[in-house]
Motif scaffolding. Structure first.
Motif, PDB file in Angstrom:
ATOM      1  N   ALA A 192       0.828  -1.209   0.000  1.00 27.18           N
ATOM      2  CA  ALA A 192       0.000   0.000   0.000  1.00 27.18           C
ATOM      3  C   ALA A 192       0.861   1.257   0.000  1.00 27.18           C
ATOM      4  O   ALA A 192       1.905   1.319   0.653  1.00 27.18           O
ATOM      5  N   LYS A 193       0.440   2.280  -0.746  1.00 24.58           N
ATOM      6  CA  LYS A 193       1.153   3.553  -0.747  1.00 24.58           C
ATOM      7  C   LYS A 193       0.949   4.304   0.561  1.00 24.58           C
ATOM      8  O   LYS A 193       1.820   5.055   1.001  1.00 24.58           O
ATOM      9  N   ASP A 194      -0.215   4.108   1.185  1.00 24.31           N
ATOM     10  CA  ASP A 194      -0.519   4.748   2.461  1.00 24.31           C
ATOM     11  C   ASP A 194      -1.072   3.691   3.407  1.00 24.31           C
ATOM     12  O   ASP A 194      -2.272   3.640   3.675  1.00 24.31           O
ATOM     13  N   PRO A 195      -0.209   2.811   3.942  1.00 27.56           N
ATOM     14  CA  PRO A 195      -0.696   1.701   4.768  1.00 27.56           C
ATOM     15  C   PRO A 195      -1.335   2.179   6.060  1.00 27.56           C
ATOM     16  O   PRO A 195      -0.821   3.084   6.719  1.00 27.56           O
ATOM     17  N   ARG A 196      -2.447   1.546   6.409  1.00 24.91           N
ATOM     18  CA  ARG A 196      -3.171   1.891   7.631  1.00 24.91           C
ATOM     19  C   ARG A 196      -3.469   0.605   8.409  1.00 24.91           C
ATOM     20  O   ARG A 196      -4.604   0.111   8.384  1.00 24.91           O
ATOM     21  N   PRO A 197      -2.491   0.055   9.112  1.00 24.75           N
ATOM     22  CA  PRO A 197      -2.733  -1.183   9.862  1.00 24.75           C
ATOM     23  C   PRO A 197      -3.875  -1.066  10.865  1.00 24.75           C
ATOM     24  O   PRO A 197      -4.582  -2.044  11.118  1.00 24.75           O
ATOM     25  N   SER A 198      -4.070   0.126  11.432  1.00 24.24           N
ATOM     26  CA  SER A 198      -5.102   0.297  12.458  1.00 24.24           C
ATOM     27  C   SER A 198      -6.506   0.110  11.904  1.00 24.24           C
ATOM     28  O   SER A 198      -7.456  -0.069  12.668  1.00 24.24           O
ATOM     29  N   GLN A 199      -6.661   0.155  10.600  1.00 25.84           N
ATOM     30  CA  GLN A 199      -7.980  -0.028   9.991  1.00 25.84           C
ATOM     31  C   GLN A 199      -8.256  -1.481   9.613  1.00 25.84           C
ATOM     32  O   GLN A 199      -9.304  -1.776   9.040  1.00 25.84           O
ATOM     33  N   GLN A 200      -7.328  -2.361   9.935  1.00 31.39           N
ATOM     34  CA  GLN A 200      -7.474  -3.772   9.584  1.00 31.39           C
ATOM     35  C   GLN A 200      -7.843  -4.589  10.824  1.00 31.39           C
ATOM     36  O   GLN A 200      -7.031  -4.733  11.742  1.00 31.39           O
ATOM     37  N   PRO A 201      -9.049  -5.146  10.878  1.00 29.01           N
ATOM     38  CA  PRO A 201      -9.428  -5.994  12.027  1.00 29.01           C
ATOM     39  C   PRO A 201      -8.482  -7.168  12.226  1.00 29.01           C
ATOM     40  O   PRO A 201      -8.252  -7.601  13.360  1.00 29.01           O
ATOM     41  N   GLN A 202      -7.920  -7.676  11.131  1.00 26.72           N
ATOM     42  CA  GLN A 202      -7.009  -8.818  11.251  1.00 26.72           C
ATOM     43  C   GLN A 202      -5.728  -8.435  11.983  1.00 26.72           C
ATOM     44  O   GLN A 202      -5.089  -9.282  12.606  1.00 26.72           O
ATOM     45  N   PHE A 203      -5.356  -7.162  11.895  1.00 29.45           N
ATOM     46  CA  PHE A 203      -4.175  -6.697  12.633  1.00 29.45           C
ATOM     47  C   PHE A 203      -4.450  -6.762  14.131  1.00 29.45           C
ATOM     48  O   PHE A 203      -3.597  -7.202  14.911  1.00 29.45           O
ATOM     49  N   ARG A 225       7.837   4.893   8.070  1.00 31.81           N
ATOM     50  CA  ARG A 225       7.955   5.403   9.437  1.00 31.81           C
ATOM     51  C   ARG A 225       7.001   4.684  10.391  1.00 31.81           C
ATOM     52  O   ARG A 225       7.260   4.614  11.599  1.00 31.81           O
ATOM     53  N   ILE A 226       5.884   4.125   9.871  1.00 28.31           N
ATOM     54  CA  ILE A 226       4.942   3.406  10.733  1.00 28.31           C
ATOM     55  C   ILE A 226       5.601   2.175  11.349  1.00 28.31           C
ATOM     56  O   ILE A 226       5.275   1.767  12.467  1.00 28.31           O
ATOM     57  N   GLY A 227       6.548   1.581  10.631  1.00 27.81           N
ATOM     58  CA  GLY A 227       7.166   0.361  11.115  1.00 27.81           C
ATOM     59  C   GLY A 227       8.456   0.553  11.868  1.00 27.81           C
ATOM     60  O   GLY A 227       9.069  -0.427  12.297  1.00 27.81           O
ATOM     61  N   ASP A 228       8.883   1.810  12.076  1.00 28.68           N
ATOM     62  CA  ASP A 228      10.219   2.005  12.637  1.00 28.68           C
ATOM     63  C   ASP A 228      10.202   2.134  14.159  1.00 28.68           C
ATOM     64  O   ASP A 228       9.196   1.856  14.819  1.00 28.68           O
ATOM     65  N   ILE A 229      11.321   2.609  14.698  1.00 26.81           N
ATOM     66  CA  ILE A 229      11.516   2.622  16.144  1.00 26.81           C
ATOM     67  C   ILE A 229      10.516   3.513  16.867  1.00 26.81           C
ATOM     68  O   ILE A 229      10.172   3.274  18.029  1.00 26.81           O
ATOM     69  N   ASN A 230      10.030   4.557  16.200  1.00 27.94           N
ATOM     70  CA  ASN A 230       9.033   5.435  16.813  1.00 27.94           C
ATOM     71  C   ASN A 230       7.609   5.059  16.431  1.00 27.94           C
ATOM     72  O   ASN A 230       6.663   5.764  16.793  1.00 27.94           O
ATOM     73  N   GLY A 231       7.462   3.969  15.699  1.00 28.89           N
ATOM     74  CA  GLY A 231       6.148   3.514  15.268  1.00 28.89           C
ATOM     75  C   GLY A 231       5.807   2.177  15.888  1.00 28.89           C
ATOM     76  O   GLY A 231       5.566   2.064  17.095  1.00 28.89           O
TER      77      GLY A 231
END
Length: 415
Positions: free
Chosen positions: A205-216, A373-379
């Motif tokens: 995804a170009k703009d991933p939003r894990p928080s919007q995924q129930p499976q997450f 940045r969502i997956g890094d040390i501050n994410g």
């Protein structure tokens, strides 16, 4: 995957640079190679360079550790020509800094695991050097035999195994929560196991939003169920939070205060160096989440990229290092896998290499690397650290901890 594991193999000696800079010698300009490795890993890379034979140019190795991405900001004559990038997900963000890979070796960057990261509009900007299997669990077979258990064949069996060990007075697991990427590895395996399509969608995804995924959230619940089990972790959550990757390995195989540890193939040299019993080393891979489902296989690795402007010497070195036999000296040291190669390893790493090449395996690249940045040390690292603290409390409610983690993740996405 920023990883302080890049320093964990530095227990033995002082770092050295390979070759000499032409700025000192006044000779042909050195090919400068930026790496994130240190200690034994860096030493093994020197052996690889030495095995290439006589080169027509000097080579200078520049160890940058976790600051490897700063190699792209150097604009002086000290700029690295080649970057050994442990975060292939950065390649798409640095295309303006990179030269295309020579066409004769470009197909290496178009392999199944690497193509989405290294090929853009038909041009290849990187080739893999080192592959990491991030679904490996190292354990002590003697403990399993003593308690009468076998490596788990699915997730529910792993939970049962942990309870059985705890009831027998054995601490099941060491967790290097001081290195956030270990926590993301755990989550990635669970998510890939229960929702491979969601994993793939987030990765591309170009703009991933894990928080919007129930499976997450579902993956977090499963992880919370394991991590919240009483007596699971050596030293509890408190000690796990300050325990880095090498410490967790030593906890299992040196101090023998835990039975197993989630640890990639590159853990092998430390496992063998610190094992109190060199014959008491076993490995299993992350089990399927359900019977009949494919097991998740999360993969990482280091790729070679050429910075602009490049030189014929730099291209030549990349070609030489791309040869499948080039890393033989490192393979002999242990803890090194080559994409597509299944021979020359220890029995444990041979199993991992074969899994990476078997048709039908559910392979996906390290998700945190692809989330930016969502997956890094501050994410995601911080979110999972807070989640571990929450589920580790005596009165922990996993559903509440999941809700808090998803809310924190939303804040990261919107930040």
């Amino acid at each position: 995957m920023l990883s302080s594991r890049r320093a964990f193999l530095g227990t033995a000696a002082t770092l050295l640079l390979a070759g000499c800079s032409s700025d000192v010698l006044g000779l042909r300009r050195a090919v400068r190679v930026a790496v994130s490795w240190s200690g034994e890993e860096l030493r093994a890379f020197h052996k690889v360079l030495d095995s290439l034979g006589t080169l027509n140019y000097p080579v200078e190795v520049v160890p940058l550790g976790d600051a490897i991405s700063t190699a792209f900001g150097i604009r002086s004559t000290r700029r690295p020509d080649i970057v050994m990038l442990p975060q292939p997900g950065l390649v798409p963000r640095h295309l303006s800094d990179l030269e295309p890979i020579p066409e004769d070796i470009a197909p290496l960057g178009r392999a199944r695991l690497w193509k989405e990261l290294l090929v853009h509009e038909g041009t290849t900007y990187g080739v893999p050097f080192k592959t990491a299997h991030k679904s490996a669990v190292w354990y002590r077979p003697s403990v399993f035999r003593q308690v009468g258990v076998q490596p788990p064949r699915q997730w529910s069996e792993w939970l049962t195994l942990n309870r059985t060990l705890t009831q027998a007075g054995v601490t099941p697991m060491a967790l290097a929560a001081g290195d956030g990427w270990v926590l993301t590895d755990f989550l990635e395996n669970v998510l890939l196991g229960i929702a491979p399509s969601v994993y793939s969608e987030l990765a591309t995804a170009k703009d991933p939003r894990p928080s919007q995924q129930p499976q997450f959230a579902a993956a977090l619940r499963l992880l919370g169920t394991m991590w919240s089990a009483p007596g699971l972790l050596a030293g509890g959550v408190k000690e796990s939070l300050v325990q880095q990757f090498p410490d967790a390995l030593v906890e299992v195989f040196g101090h023998r205060r835990a039975a197993m540890v989630l640890a990639s193939d590159f853990a092998e040299p430390v496992v063998r160096s610190f094992a109190a019993d060199p014959h008491d080393i076993g490995l299993f891979t992350f089990p399927p989440m359900n019977a009949g489902a494919p097991a998740p296989v999360v993969v990482g690795g280091d790729v070679m990229v050429l910075q602009k402007p490049t030189s014929d010497d730099a291209r030549d070195l990349v070609r030489r290092l791309s040869a499948q036999t080039a890393p033989d000296p490192w393979i002999a040291e242990g803890g090194f896998l080559v994409d597509g190669r299944t021979t020359g390893y220890s029995p444990e790493l041979t199993r991992l290499a074969e899994q990476l090449t078997r048709p039908g395996e559910q392979l996906q690249f390290d998700l945190s690397d692809r989330l930016g940045r969502i997956g890094d040390i501050n994410g995601l690292w911080r979110v999972l650290t807070d989640f571990l603290i929450a589920v580790g409390r005596p009165d922990a409610a996993v559903p509440d901890a999941v809700d808090d983690a998803m809310a924190e993740l939303r804040n990261v996405e919107e930040g």
